[in-house]
Design a protein around this motif. Sequence first.
Motif, mmCIF file in Angstrom:
data_model
loop_
_atom_site.group_PDB
_atom_site.id
_atom_site.type_symbol
_atom_site.label_atom_id
_atom_site.label_comp_id
_atom_site.label_asym_id
_atom_site.label_seq_id
_atom_site.Cartn_x
_atom_site.Cartn_y
_atom_site.Cartn_z
ATOM 1 N N ASN B 64 7.026 -0.274 9.523
ATOM 2 C CA ASN B 64 7.617 0.053 8.217
ATOM 3 C C ASN B 64 9.002 -0.562 8.106
ATOM 4 O O ASN B 64 9.794 -0.500 9.036
ATOM 5 C CB ASN B 64 7.755 1.578 8.042
ATOM 6 C CG ASN B 64 6.412 2.267 7.947
ATOM 7 O OD1 ASN B 64 6.230 3.348 8.476
ATOM 8 N ND2 ASN B 64 5.475 1.642 7.285
ATOM 9 N N GLY B 65 9.257 -1.172 6.959
ATOM 10 C CA GLY B 65 10.589 -1.724 6.719
ATOM 11 C C GLY B 65 10.829 -3.071 7.360
ATOM 12 O O GLY B 65 11.969 -3.534 7.410
ATOM 13 N N SER B 66 9.782 -3.730 7.865
ATOM 14 C CA SER B 66 10.013 -5.002 8.545
ATOM 15 C C SER B 66 10.083 -6.182 7.575
ATOM 16 O O SER B 66 10.374 -7.297 7.982
ATOM 17 C CB SER B 66 8.924 -5.236 9.597
ATOM 18 O OG SER B 66 7.659 -5.086 9.012
ATOM 19 N N GLY B 67 9.805 -5.941 6.291
ATOM 20 C CA GLY B 67 9.988 -7.011 5.307
ATOM 21 C C GLY B 67 8.697 -7.614 4.763
ATOM 22 O O GLY B 67 8.741 -8.639 4.088
ATOM 23 N N LYS B 68 7.565 -6.976 5.016
ATOM 24 C CA LYS B 68 6.282 -7.542 4.573
ATOM 25 C C LYS B 68 6.169 -7.567 3.056
ATOM 26 O O LYS B 68 5.846 -8.612 2.465
ATOM 27 C CB LYS B 68 5.126 -6.711 5.163
ATOM 28 C CG LYS B 68 5.170 -6.564 6.667
ATOM 29 C CD LYS B 68 4.034 -5.725 7.192
ATOM 30 C CE LYS B 68 4.037 -4.285 6.712
ATOM 31 N NZ LYS B 68 5.152 -3.461 7.203
ATOM 32 N N SER B 69 6.431 -6.430 2.446
ATOM 33 C CA SER B 69 6.309 -6.383 0.980
ATOM 34 C C SER B 69 7.318 -7.314 0.332
ATOM 35 O O SER B 69 7.015 -7.977 -0.667
ATOM 36 C CB SER B 69 6.546 -4.963 0.470
ATOM 37 O OG SER B 69 5.610 -4.089 1.027
ATOM 38 N N THR B 70 8.505 -7.382 0.915
ATOM 39 C CA THR B 70 9.525 -8.278 0.381
ATOM 40 C C THR B 70 9.035 -9.719 0.403
ATOM 41 O O THR B 70 9.191 -10.454 -0.575
ATOM 42 C CB THR B 70 10.814 -8.147 1.207
ATOM 43 O OG1 THR B 70 11.179 -6.776 1.252
ATOM 44 C CG2 THR B 70 11.942 -8.957 0.610
ATOM 45 N N LEU B 71 8.413 -10.120 1.504
ATOM 46 C CA LEU B 71 7.916 -11.487 1.602
ATOM 47 C C LEU B 71 6.847 -11.763 0.534
ATOM 48 O O LEU B 71 6.865 -12.799 -0.117
ATOM 49 C CB LEU B 71 7.362 -11.738 3.006
ATOM 50 C CG LEU B 71 6.906 -13.170 3.289
ATOM 51 C CD1 LEU B 71 8.027 -14.164 3.035
ATOM 52 C CD2 LEU B 71 6.398 -13.308 4.718
ATOM 53 N N SER B 206 -1.343 -4.875 5.810
ATOM 54 C CA SER B 206 -1.975 -3.582 5.999
ATOM 55 C C SER B 206 -1.590 -3.010 7.348
ATOM 56 O O SER B 206 -1.275 -3.735 8.285
ATOM 57 C CB SER B 206 -3.485 -3.710 5.905
ATOM 58 O OG SER B 206 -4.069 -2.451 6.128
ATOM 59 N N HIS B 207 -1.625 -1.676 7.425
ATOM 60 C CA HIS B 207 -1.403 -1.032 8.713
ATOM 61 C C HIS B 207 -2.731 -0.687 9.374
ATOM 62 O O HIS B 207 -2.749 -0.154 10.479
ATOM 63 C CB HIS B 207 -0.555 0.226 8.529
ATOM 64 C CG HIS B 207 0.845 -0.079 8.080
ATOM 65 N ND1 HIS B 207 1.758 -0.690 8.909
ATOM 66 C CD2 HIS B 207 1.473 0.104 6.904
ATOM 67 C CE1 HIS B 207 2.901 -0.857 8.246
ATOM 68 N NE2 HIS B 207 2.749 -0.387 7.025
ATOM 69 N N ASP B 208 -3.831 -0.971 8.673
ATOM 70 C CA ASP B 208 -5.150 -0.686 9.226
ATOM 71 C C ASP B 208 -5.586 -1.896 10.061
ATOM 72 O O ASP B 208 -6.168 -2.849 9.548
ATOM 73 C CB ASP B 208 -6.112 -0.426 8.060
ATOM 74 C CG ASP B 208 -7.510 -0.070 8.548
ATOM 75 O OD1 ASP B 208 -7.790 -0.283 9.757
ATOM 76 O OD2 ASP B 208 -8.301 0.410 7.733
HETATM 77 N N1 LIG Z 1 15.179 -3.681 -3.906
HETATM 78 C C1 LIG Z 1 15.666 -3.367 -2.696
HETATM 79 N N2 LIG Z 1 16.957 -3.045 -2.546
HETATM 80 C C2 LIG Z 1 17.444 -2.745 -1.312
HETATM 81 N N3 LIG Z 1 16.741 -2.747 -0.191
HETATM 82 C C3 LIG Z 1 15.446 -3.056 -0.273
HETATM 83 C C4 LIG Z 1 14.834 -3.381 -1.530
HETATM 84 N N4 LIG Z 1 13.528 -3.645 -1.309
HETATM 85 C C5 LIG Z 1 13.332 -3.498 0.024
HETATM 86 N N5 LIG Z 1 14.478 -3.151 0.649
HETATM 87 C C6 LIG Z 1 14.649 -2.946 2.092
HETATM 88 O O1 LIG Z 1 14.117 -4.033 2.773
HETATM 89 C C7 LIG Z 1 13.450 -3.625 3.960
HETATM 90 C C8 LIG Z 1 12.074 -4.204 3.996
HETATM 91 O O2 LIG Z 1 11.292 -3.587 2.997
HETATM 92 P P1 LIG Z 1 9.764 -3.916 2.766
HETATM 93 O O3 LIG Z 1 9.316 -3.126 1.600
HETATM 94 O O4 LIG Z 1 9.595 -5.387 2.709
HETATM 95 O O5 LIG Z 1 9.099 -3.350 4.093
HETATM 96 P P2 LIG Z 1 7.570 -3.373 4.518
HETATM 97 O O6 LIG Z 1 7.466 -4.261 5.679
HETATM 98 O O7 LIG Z 1 6.721 -3.672 3.353
HETATM 99 O O8 LIG Z 1 7.385 -1.874 4.973
HETATM 100 P P3 LIG Z 1 6.121 -0.893 4.805
HETATM 101 O O9 LIG Z 1 5.252 -1.122 5.964
HETATM 102 O O10 LIG Z 1 6.756 0.454 4.879
HETATM 103 O O11 LIG Z 1 5.493 -1.167 3.496
HETATM 104 C C9 LIG Z 1 13.498 -2.109 3.953
HETATM 105 O O12 LIG Z 1 14.495 -1.697 4.867
HETATM 106 C C10 LIG Z 1 13.893 -1.732 2.553
HETATM 107 O O13 LIG Z 1 14.717 -0.597 2.546
#
Ligand SMILES: Nc1ncnc2c1ncn2[C@@H]1O[C@H](COP(=O)(O)OP(=O)(O)OP(=O)(O)O)[C@@H](O)[C@H]1O
Lengths: 288, 243
Positions: B64-71, B206-208
């Motif tokens: 969680n929080g490793s940046g996947k959704s951001t990418l 996915s985490h699955d």
């Molecule tokens: N709009 C934003 N503003 C500030 N911080 C953000 C924003 N979006 C994401 N983050 C931060 O960036 C980091 C990565 O978020 P991300 O959603 O990419 O994680 P993830 O890998 O998808 O996690 P998960 O498995 O929980 O879905 C997190 O620490 C989150 O708090």
Amino acid sequence: MSQDALAAPDKGGGLFDVLRRRDLLRLIVRKELKVRYRSSVLGLLWSYVKPGVQFVVFYFALGVFLGLNKQPNFVIYMFSGIILVNYFSEAFGQATRSVVANAALVKKIYLPRELFPVASVWVAIVHFLPQMLILLVACFFFGWTPTIPQLIGAAGAFVIVTMLSLGLGLFFAAANVLFRDSENIVDLMLMMATWFSPVLYAWYLVRDTLGETFYFFYQLNPMTIAVELFHAAFWSPTSAVRLAPEGARLPENLLSLWLPVGLLISLLILAVGQSAFRRLEGRFAQEL
Amino acid sequence: MGSEAIVVENVSKRFNLRHTRSLKETVVWLLKGRRGDLSSTFMALDGVDINVEVGESVALLGLNGSGKSTLLKLISGVMTTDSGTVRTRGKVAGLIEVGAGFHPDLTGRENVFLNGVILGMTEKETAERFDAIVEFSEIGKFIDTEVKFYSSGMFLRLAFAVAVHTNPDVFLIDEILSVGDEPFQKKCLARVQELRDSGCTLVVVSHDLDMVSKVCDRGVVLRQGKKVADGPIGEAVSLLREG
Ligand SMILES: Nc1ncnc2c1ncn2[C@@H]1O[C@H](COP(=O)(O)OP(=O)(O)OP(=O)(O)O)[C@@H](O)[C@H]1O
Ligand SMILES: [Mg+2]
């Protein structure tokens, strides 16, 4: 497979992207109208009822009761200005809120973000048309005989208000993502809009009491120009005004000078609003 | 012409940690000549490189929080990069979340059309695929009911059905394969495999881990915004399981 070249995902053609996605624009407008009138029996008919009642209230409350009907066709004068301000208020106000209101979409799917302010303006047009119709019906009732240049002026006024509200709407919609204060600033501006154009009073009062210099700047306001163009097109060609001893007192050079000036200023505001929107657009998804 | 579908080059993304600064604070900060940091920042992605070939299916893994959704948001164009470039080929459908464009006050039918067009189909294409979408979702007679009266599973089914019928070239999937009940999950998985076999490029978050092992050939592991592994899915999964 696709033969497309590799490209950056965010092309960002601005308002032109909206033209390319007319399908989507139409569906968003339809959605907005459906949602606005959900579980309502009269539905869109409300947009006829409200201005209709407004007209009647003006006629009796202000006209008969306060005695303003002594001015020739005062009610047409007021109503033609009011509906333009109504249009401006809805278009500008809703456009300002549109991006934040659609945060769920903006954050998750890439769409040309200009779609949302443009859709708000479109919805405002849908609400403006019934008011226009009521104005026209009233005008015929008061012996309306417009000339072609006057009608062109009215069309110009509509274009001015549309560009102005879209330009301001784009600017404040983008600002609203960063600072929610924008909504309140816009509400203040809209509160004052009625008073910064000659809607509830005559334009020459401004010139006579505040002087020529102030009047010049007052006249540069595109809303002022648009309202005066509407007066010229709908109020001055009614019979009582034409027959009145002093006639319709309108600003000089309304069509030859002020119409082009108004178009130019509102086009400039649209360009500024659009470029501010595009500069801030990249930050929308992360700030919402 | 190369055959990459997605090229991510040295991409970094930095976020502000404090968003709720007021206009007053900002004005004061500007008047003081922008001295000091208005809000502390945080690197969500740090110099990530990934190349995905056309037709490949890649799993994006990480805690969680490793940046996947951001990418994924950077690839779909929802967000812009701070440095580095992202390029894609063809039509990209980013499913960051199912049902993002659904409106609770519209009926299922209206939502299908709205969402189909939002996801890049034309109105005509949506109409052509409408029956297939409804059949896939198994919503049946509820299609003309307002979506707010759906059970949450039904809602997700319909949203997923629209998404998988958009026929994109590149399909970005974030945590959406675990929607619905068990039979529907199987159906989703089958549909995604079908898309893959038809040549569609997939990026799946996915985490699955068992599920991604079935769908993807390649795994990329992110840890605190950095790419730490990129290879066959089996290796990526075991790296993640070992922790
Ligand atoms: N709009 C934003 N503003 C500030 N911080 C953000 C924003 N979006 C994401 N983050 C931060 O960036 C980091 C990565 O978020 P991300 O959603 O990419 O994680 P993830 O890998 O998808 O996690 P998960 O498995 O929980 O879905 C997190 O620490 C989150 O708090
Ligand atoms: Mg995530």
